[in-house]
Enzyme design. Sequence first.
Site, PDB file in Angstrom:
ATOM      1  N   ALA A 210       4.755   1.353 -10.825  1.00 48.98           N
ATOM      2  CA  ALA A 210       5.138   1.261 -12.226  1.00 48.98           C
ATOM      3  C   ALA A 210       4.438   2.294 -13.104  1.00 48.98           C
ATOM      4  CB  ALA A 210       4.846  -0.143 -12.758  1.00 48.98           C
ATOM      5  N   SER A 211       3.388   2.941 -12.590  1.00 47.82           N
ATOM      6  CA  SER A 211       2.697   3.951 -13.386  1.00 47.82           C
ATOM      7  C   SER A 211       2.662   5.326 -12.719  1.00 47.82           C
ATOM      8  CB  SER A 211       1.257   3.505 -13.689  1.00 47.82           C
ATOM      9  OG  SER A 211       0.532   3.273 -12.496  1.00 47.82           O
ATOM     10  N   SER A 212       2.902   5.396 -11.424  1.00 46.52           N
ATOM     11  CA  SER A 212       2.908   6.696 -10.742  1.00 46.52           C
ATOM     12  C   SER A 212       3.615   6.583  -9.406  1.00 46.52           C
ATOM     13  CB  SER A 212       1.474   7.211 -10.542  1.00 46.52           C
ATOM     14  OG  SER A 212       0.770   6.400  -9.618  1.00 46.52           O
TER      15      SER A 212
ATOM     16  N   ARG B  68       4.009   8.748  -5.367  1.00 43.41           N
ATOM     17  CA  ARG B  68       3.334   9.673  -4.483  1.00 43.41           C
ATOM     18  C   ARG B  68       4.153   9.870  -3.206  1.00 43.41           C
ATOM     19  NH1 ARG B  68       2.043   4.977  -5.194  1.00 43.41           N
ATOM     20  NH2 ARG B  68       0.979   5.584  -7.108  1.00 43.41           N
TER      21      ARG B  68
ATOM     22  N   HIS C 228      10.402  -3.249  -1.005  1.00 41.45           N
ATOM     23  CA  HIS C 228       9.552  -3.849  -2.025  1.00 41.45           C
ATOM     24  C   HIS C 228       8.123  -3.460  -1.700  1.00 41.45           C
ATOM     25  CE1 HIS C 228       7.610  -7.436  -4.178  1.00 41.45           C
ATOM     26  NE2 HIS C 228       7.985  -6.538  -5.054  1.00 41.45           N
ATOM     27  N   ASP C 229       7.418  -2.880  -2.680  1.00 36.46           N
ATOM     28  CA  ASP C 229       6.101  -2.308  -2.399  1.00 36.46           C
ATOM     29  C   ASP C 229       5.133  -3.320  -1.800  1.00 36.46           C
ATOM     30  OD1 ASP C 229       5.823  -3.703  -4.804  1.00 36.46           O
ATOM     31  OD2 ASP C 229       5.263  -1.932  -5.982  1.00 36.46           O
TER      32      ASP C 229
ATOM     33  N   GLY D 264      -4.566  -0.169  -4.410  1.00 36.13           N
ATOM     34  CA  GLY D 264      -5.489   0.548  -5.270  1.00 36.13           C
ATOM     35  C   GLY D 264      -6.644  -0.288  -5.770  1.00 36.13           C
TER      36      GLY D 264
END
Length: 467
Positions: free
Chosen positions: A11-13, A15, A236-237, A404
């Site tokens: 939702a913010s980055s 890769r 789905h992450d 993270g």
Amino acid sequence: MQIYLAIDIGASSGRHILGCVENGRIRTKEIYRFPNKAVLKNGHLCWDLESLWDHILEGMHQCKEYGLIPGSVGVDTWGTDFVLLDSENKVLGDAVAYRDARTAGMDAVVEEQMDPETLYRRTGIQKQIFNTIYQLTALKQQSPELLAHAARFLMIPDYFHFRMTGVQTNEYTNASTTQLVKAGETAWDRGLIRQLGLPDAIFGDVSMPGTLLGGLTPEVCERVGFNCRVVLPATHDTGSAVLAVPAAGEKNFLYISSGTWSLLGTENPDVCATPAARAANFTNEGGYEKRYRFLKNIMGSWMIQSVRNENGKKQTFDELCDLAEKAKNFPSLLDVNDPSFLAPESMTEAIREYCRRSGQAVPQTLGEVMSCIYRSLACSYAETVRQMEEVTGRRFSGLYIVGGGSKDWYLNRLTAQAVGLPVFAGPAEATAVGNLLAQMLYEKEFPNVAEARACVRRSFEIRKVEK
């Protein structure tokens, strides 16, 4: 040696991470990173799909530039959000983000069609106001013309896989987050869909992780400079992150997929949709090989990130931990899943207002605010573990923190103190690693999931958290 590419978009980055198996260990290399943020558009918070698609292609092109051509690629993202395509495969409307306020009150509309107990029994999915079922209900109420012209429903990673290959399918793990898939099955609950007045025909076949979609389209090949297979990961992450939990042969383990959200749960062979599970608001999301992610969504680093952003990112995350530790005796605690924390204009003010409303001391300094968040998250984790043991009747051997948030030493320590179990942290890039594992399992790099997880444990630093 086969190279694999995981495109992991949060939702913010996002890769691009390349991976391979070498000498019995997984090697990874980040090749490209890009920002992602919901933006205000036409009165709603929306995702910029074209920007994300450009970044996907640019990251793949970077593989060509580095001379590291993957044999396969897969995309994972967050859950619940979707696009509608018309009969010419063009996107209808905007890709509205799950934090948008359009779903306010839509739970009451759905409950007019089906009582909550029956809905939970049929889908096994916890009630979250941003679930796709409420987003589609909002669309039906507010923009019915879009549903009337829709030919296809695709979740966000499904859409990107379609643009890569020309193949339209709904991957199972992400589809399960819609609250429209039958509990214990890998198919849409079409009776539920029709009962809600949604167009049944737009929901296509459901595919399992590990499915080969095909090669890249000629247009994509020309843009990125190579062709490769597209293999579905758990799109789905959290599904991908759980696949990378380094529990090897353990059966009674817990995990926290720690990021913007903290997803705390276990892995079940069957759906658990009992009244006790519903009362505790546990969900049964789909996992790799139809393993069920029996978990609870808990507000995670979203609160920490929001406060940091409001302070101009002047402090590093480690500095915020230090401030929180110095203010550890500040007494106030939060219900981190209170709706007021979902998308406030100011997270800091939302925390202060919650404390006023609940008759607690109001934090004034940044350290006191951070202490509230950190200790409240740890308390929420401990309560969820207690509920998990009560609902399942199981005792758990340990808790694995992946993602993270596994790098957040202070929250990890508070968690170990609160839950009373051995706690292990890592790998930090669990979602991308799980994405890679699904592709590796397709290519028979590992005979089964247990061996894949054992390889994760050998390949990455897994730290035991000291209390």
